[in-house]
Motif scaffolding. Structure first.
Motif, PDB file in Angstrom:
ATOM      1  N   ARG A  55       9.246  -5.596   3.925  1.00  0.00           N
ATOM      2  CA  ARG A  55      10.378  -4.670   3.832  1.00  0.00           C
ATOM      3  C   ARG A  55      10.410  -3.986   2.474  1.00  0.00           C
ATOM      4  NH1 ARG A  55      15.282  -6.732   3.554  1.00  0.00           N
ATOM      5  NH2 ARG A  55      14.646  -8.903   3.338  1.00  0.00           N
ATOM      6  N   VAL A  56      10.705  -2.696   2.511  1.00  0.00           N
ATOM      7  CA  VAL A  56      10.863  -1.936   1.268  1.00  0.00           C
ATOM      8  C   VAL A  56      12.152  -1.140   1.382  1.00  0.00           C
ATOM      9  CG1 VAL A  56       9.863  -0.170  -0.245  1.00  0.00           C
ATOM     10  CG2 VAL A  56       8.343  -1.700   1.023  1.00  0.00           C
ATOM     11  N   GLU A  57      12.970  -1.201   0.356  1.00  0.00           N
ATOM     12  CA  GLU A  57      14.176  -0.386   0.316  1.00  0.00           C
ATOM     13  C   GLU A  57      14.067   0.523  -0.900  1.00  0.00           C
ATOM     14  OE1 GLU A  57      16.795  -4.108   2.113  1.00  0.00           O
ATOM     15  OE2 GLU A  57      17.545  -3.035   0.346  1.00  0.00           O
ATOM     16  N   ILE A  58      14.246   1.796  -0.658  1.00  0.00           N
ATOM     17  CA  ILE A  58      14.120   2.767  -1.750  1.00  0.00           C
ATOM     18  C   ILE A  58      15.446   3.472  -1.972  1.00  0.00           C
ATOM     19  CG2 ILE A  58      12.995   4.891  -2.526  1.00  0.00           C
ATOM     20  CD1 ILE A  58      10.485   4.071  -1.164  1.00  0.00           C
ATOM     21  N   THR A  59      15.852   3.531  -3.222  1.00  0.00           N
ATOM     22  CA  THR A  59      17.034   4.297  -3.607  1.00  0.00           C
ATOM     23  C   THR A  59      16.589   5.381  -4.564  1.00  0.00           C
ATOM     24  OG1 THR A  59      18.416   2.325  -3.412  1.00  0.00           O
ATOM     25  CG2 THR A  59      19.334   4.167  -4.640  1.00  0.00           C
ATOM     26  N   LEU A  60      17.004   6.602  -4.275  1.00  0.00           N
ATOM     27  CA  LEU A  60      16.657   7.728  -5.137  1.00  0.00           C
ATOM     28  C   LEU A  60      17.912   8.287  -5.794  1.00  0.00           C
ATOM     29  CD1 LEU A  60      14.149   9.579  -2.770  1.00  0.00           C
ATOM     30  CD2 LEU A  60      13.591   8.055  -4.683  1.00  0.00           C
ATOM     31  N   THR A  61      17.850   8.436  -7.097  1.00  0.00           N
ATOM     32  CA  THR A  61      18.925   9.054  -7.860  1.00  0.00           C
ATOM     33  C   THR A  61      18.288   9.620  -9.119  1.00  0.00           C
ATOM     34  OG1 THR A  61      21.115   8.708  -8.855  1.00  0.00           O
ATOM     35  CG2 THR A  61      19.539   6.917  -9.105  1.00  0.00           C
ATOM     36  N   THR A  62      18.955  10.555  -9.736  1.00  0.00           N
ATOM     37  CA  THR A  62      18.390  11.162 -10.947  1.00  0.00           C
ATOM     38  C   THR A  62      19.173  10.690 -12.154  1.00  0.00           C
ATOM     39  OG1 THR A  62      17.687  13.081  -9.667  1.00  0.00           O
ATOM     40  CG2 THR A  62      17.783  13.342 -12.057  1.00  0.00           C
ATOM     41  N   HIS A  63      18.565   9.807 -12.912  1.00  0.00           N
ATOM     42  CA  HIS A  63      19.268   9.224 -14.054  1.00  0.00           C
ATOM     43  C   HIS A  63      19.672  10.295 -15.060  1.00  0.00           C
ATOM     44  CE1 HIS A  63      16.554   5.909 -12.468  1.00  0.00           C
ATOM     45  NE2 HIS A  63      17.773   5.567 -12.138  1.00  0.00           N
ATOM     46  N   ASP A  64      18.760  11.260 -15.262  1.00  0.00           N
ATOM     47  CA  ASP A  64      19.041  12.323 -16.245  1.00  0.00           C
ATOM     48  C   ASP A  64      20.220  13.212 -15.832  1.00  0.00           C
ATOM     49  OD1 ASP A  64      16.851  11.307 -17.582  1.00  0.00           O
ATOM     50  OD2 ASP A  64      15.489  12.922 -17.002  1.00  0.00           O
ATOM     51  N   ALA A  65      20.550  13.204 -14.548  1.00  0.00           N
ATOM     52  CA  ALA A  65      21.655  14.036 -14.068  1.00  0.00           C
ATOM     53  C   ALA A  65      22.894  13.190 -13.779  1.00  0.00           C
ATOM     54  CB  ALA A  65      21.246  14.794 -12.814  1.00  0.00           C
ATOM     55  N   GLY A  66      22.754  11.891 -13.807  1.00  0.00           N
ATOM     56  CA  GLY A  66      23.871  11.010 -13.473  1.00  0.00           C
ATOM     57  C   GLY A  66      24.269  11.124 -12.019  1.00  0.00           C
TER      58      GLY A  66
ATOM     59  N   SER B 238       0.838  -1.197   0.000  1.00  0.00           N
ATOM     60  CA  SER B 238       0.000   0.000   0.000  1.00  0.00           C
ATOM     61  C   SER B 238       0.880   1.257   0.000  1.00  0.00           C
ATOM     62  CB  SER B 238      -0.944  -0.074   1.198  1.00  0.00           C
ATOM     63  OG  SER B 238      -1.203   1.193   1.702  1.00  0.00           O
ATOM     64  N   PHE B 239       1.932   1.228   0.803  1.00  0.00           N
ATOM     65  CA  PHE B 239       2.905   2.327   0.809  1.00  0.00           C
ATOM     66  C   PHE B 239       3.546   2.474  -0.579  1.00  0.00           C
ATOM     67  CE2 PHE B 239       7.560   3.064   1.286  1.00  0.00           C
ATOM     68  CZ  PHE B 239       7.525   4.406   1.640  1.00  0.00           C
ATOM     69  N   MET B 240       3.935   1.369  -1.168  1.00  0.00           N
ATOM     70  CA  MET B 240       4.565   1.417  -2.497  1.00  0.00           C
ATOM     71  C   MET B 240       3.614   2.013  -3.537  1.00  0.00           C
ATOM     72  SD  MET B 240       6.596  -2.217  -2.492  1.00  0.00           S
ATOM     73  CE  MET B 240       7.526  -2.005  -4.002  1.00  0.00           C
TER      74      MET B 240
ATOM     75  N   HIS C 199      11.130   8.509 -10.700  1.00  0.00           N
ATOM     76  CA  HIS C 199      10.820   7.150 -10.270  1.00  0.00           C
ATOM     77  C   HIS C 199      11.900   6.538  -9.389  1.00  0.00           C
ATOM     78  CE1 HIS C 199       8.415   8.042 -13.865  1.00  0.00           C
ATOM     79  NE2 HIS C 199       7.485   7.326 -13.254  1.00  0.00           N
ATOM     80  N   PRO C 200      11.466   5.858  -8.336  1.00  0.00           N
ATOM     81  CA  PRO C 200      12.433   5.248  -7.419  1.00  0.00           C
ATOM     82  C   PRO C 200      13.017   3.944  -7.972  1.00  0.00           C
ATOM     83  CG  PRO C 200      10.218   4.687  -6.738  1.00  0.00           C
ATOM     84  CD  PRO C 200      10.069   5.605  -7.925  1.00  0.00           C
ATOM     85  N   GLU C 201      14.186   3.606  -7.469  1.00  0.00           N
ATOM     86  CA  GLU C 201      14.680   2.234  -7.619  1.00  0.00           C
ATOM     87  C   GLU C 201      14.336   1.614  -6.283  1.00  0.00           C
ATOM     88  OE1 GLU C 201      18.792   2.160  -8.744  1.00  0.00           O
ATOM     89  OE2 GLU C 201      18.522   3.847 -10.081  1.00  0.00           O
ATOM     90  N   TRP C 202      13.728   0.440  -6.319  1.00  0.00           N
ATOM     91  CA  TRP C 202      13.315  -0.119  -5.031  1.00  0.00           C
ATOM     92  C   TRP C 202      13.280  -1.622  -5.047  1.00  0.00           C
ATOM     93  CZ3 TRP C 202       7.793   2.466  -4.563  1.00  0.00           C
ATOM     94  CH2 TRP C 202       7.014   2.136  -5.672  1.00  0.00           C
ATOM     95  N   PHE C 203      13.179  -2.115  -3.809  1.00  0.00           N
ATOM     96  CA  PHE C 203      13.259  -3.546  -3.580  1.00  0.00           C
ATOM     97  C   PHE C 203      12.270  -3.878  -2.471  1.00  0.00           C
ATOM     98  CE2 PHE C 203      15.196  -7.004  -1.086  1.00  0.00           C
ATOM     99  CZ  PHE C 203      15.374  -7.949  -2.085  1.00  0.00           C
TER     100      PHE C 203
END
Ligand code: H2B
Length: 97
Positions: free
Chosen positions: A68-79, A44-46, A59-63
């Motif tokens: 358990r949820v692990e979220i990684t945030l990075t900006t692909h367009d900015a590298g 529900s959180f996801m 969009h997040p990268e997540w697992f």
């Protein structure tokens, strides 16, 4: 779309305001781990995060495994890390506040 990477100084100062997130990938991303009572709560959180991601086109990268949820945030367009990640992290934190 062109988007600026944060400088090391900007990154450090923004991260101080996001104590639940930690820097990873040599400063190119931030991550936070979440634990819920069960899969239904986690998913529900996801779903709520997914809606935010769509409206922002960020969009997040997540697992996920069960609760358990692990979220990684990075900006692909900015590298690397940009203000978009910081804003997204704040939005995600606010979901659980
Ligand atoms: C074409 C589309 O707008 C871009 O690819 C968007 C989509 N979602 C995105 N998500 C993230 N995390 N980084 C991006 O650079 C990004 N770019």
């Amino acid at each position: 779309m062109a988007v600026e990477q944060l400088s090391e100084e900007e990154r450090d100062s923004w991260l101080r305001a996001l104590p639940k997130w930690s820097s990873c990938r040599d400063g190119a991303a931030i991550e936070r781990k979440f634990e819920f009572s069960d899969f239904s709560e986690a998913f529900s959180f996801m779903t709520r995060v997914a809606m935010i991601a769509e409206t922002r086109d960020h969009h997040p990268e997540w697992f996920n495994v069960y609760n358990r949820v692990e979220i990684t945030l990075t900006t692909h367009d900015a590298g690397g890390l940009s203000l978009r990640d910081v804003k997204m992290a704040r939005k995600i934190d606010a979901l659980l506040a």
